[in-house]
Design an enzyme around this catalytic site. Structure first.
Site: not given
Length: 313
Positions: A9-10, A12, A14-15, A42, A124
């Site tokens: 998720g780098a 995004g 948070t990422g 991308k 979670k």
């Protein structure tokens, strides 16, 4: 020797902050981004590569052996996965265990709440249950509610360029305190936490300050000289908004937002005091010299165009 970190998720919100924090840390990290093959070309992925981050194309739901091979030699895995893909953390954590990963950071990075309040939170916690069943070393990191989705709109539109979700609601009177953090600071907190052996098998709350909604509105007026126009949202109205989702297993963004509002705006779950009760340690106690932006600084940045809207990729 550099600590080897793999992050999911780098690209995004948070990422991206985590990547920035790791790259800017005094501690040296060797960073690998695990990216879906469909995202290889991308712009956000290409940008990571240009910053010196190793890109590994991998399907988390694919071959277990392939995932183990990718994670072999990695010290820490950080998941900043999309909330609708949390189930992918099961094969990811299984592979991390098999590969001998020393620390797994599951995708929490949100507000404080006990079980049974928010569907996304419960999912979670279910991932953490699995992590503990396989005795994989972990660190849970929560960060409170983002500044970026805290501010109200003001009549002049001065903040519009940075507000993707203007929040003029005053929920249940607006006097419930809530822990808040600038997304831009999350990565700095994470870099400190994952480099600290004291946080292995711990939950950490990394927040910057607490404010009530009424205090937020007053601070906006103080900084901008302009009063936000509040809208009232009662507990009963919020319960009506949540009613259609009751008993549903649908992973719906609006449901998540309403449940967050009920949790931090009505119940008052999202406070450092409640975090400590639930077994968290506070980043403020662990790293008293770590500087993070105040909400007042954030409002000034937002008014001067130095804050970008979230979720614009």
């Amino acid at each position: 020797m550099k600590t080897k970190i793999a992050i999911v998720g780098a690209t995004g919100e948070t990422g991206g902050s985590i990547v920035n924090g790791l790259l800017g840390s005094e501690t040296q990290f060797d960073i690998t981004a695990l990216v879906r093959p469909s995202s290889a070309e991308k712009p956000a992925t290409i940008s990571l590569k240009e910053r010196g981050i190793k890109i590994v194309l991998i399907d988390l739901g694919g071959s277990h052996d392939e995932l183990v091979a990718v994670l072999t030699g990695i010290d820490t895995v950080i998941s900043a996965i999309h909330f609708q893909s949390l189930d992918d953390e099961i094969p990811l954590s299984n592979a991390a265990k098999k590969a001998g990963v020393k620390r797994y950071v599951p995708c929490f990075f949100a507000t404080i709440a006990p079980r049974g309040i928010m569907d996304a939170r419960d999912r979670k916690e279910a991932v953490l249950d699995h992590i503990q069943r396989i005795y994989l070393p972990y660190t849970v990191i929560d960060v409170g509610w983002w500044y970026q989705i805290t501010l109200p709109r003001v009549p002049s539109g001065k903040l519009d360029e940075c507000l993707v979700f203007p929040n003029n609601n005053i929920i249940a009177g607006g006097d419930i305190p809530s822990a808040l953090t600038d997304i831009r600071d999350i990565g700095n907190y994470v870099a400190a936490i994952v480099g600290d052996p004291r946080t292995i098998n711990k939950r950490v709350l990394a927040y910057t300050e607490t404010k009530t909604q009424n205090e937020v509105h007053k601070l906006v007026e103080k900084v901008l000289g302009e009063k936000p126009e509040p809208t009232t949202l009662s507990k009963e109205q919020l319960e009506e908004m949540l009613a259609p989702f009751r008993g549903s297993t649908e992973q719906n963004q609006m449901r998540s937002i309403y449940e967050y509002w009920m949790s931090w705006g009505v119940r008052g779950d999202n406070t450092p005091e409640n975090a400590v009760y639930l077994g968290y340690v506070l980043a403020k106690d662990l790293y008293p010299s770590l500087h993070a932006r105040s909400l007042e600084e954030f409002i000034k940045d937002a008014a001067e165009g130095r804050v970008k809207k979230v979720y614009q990729q």
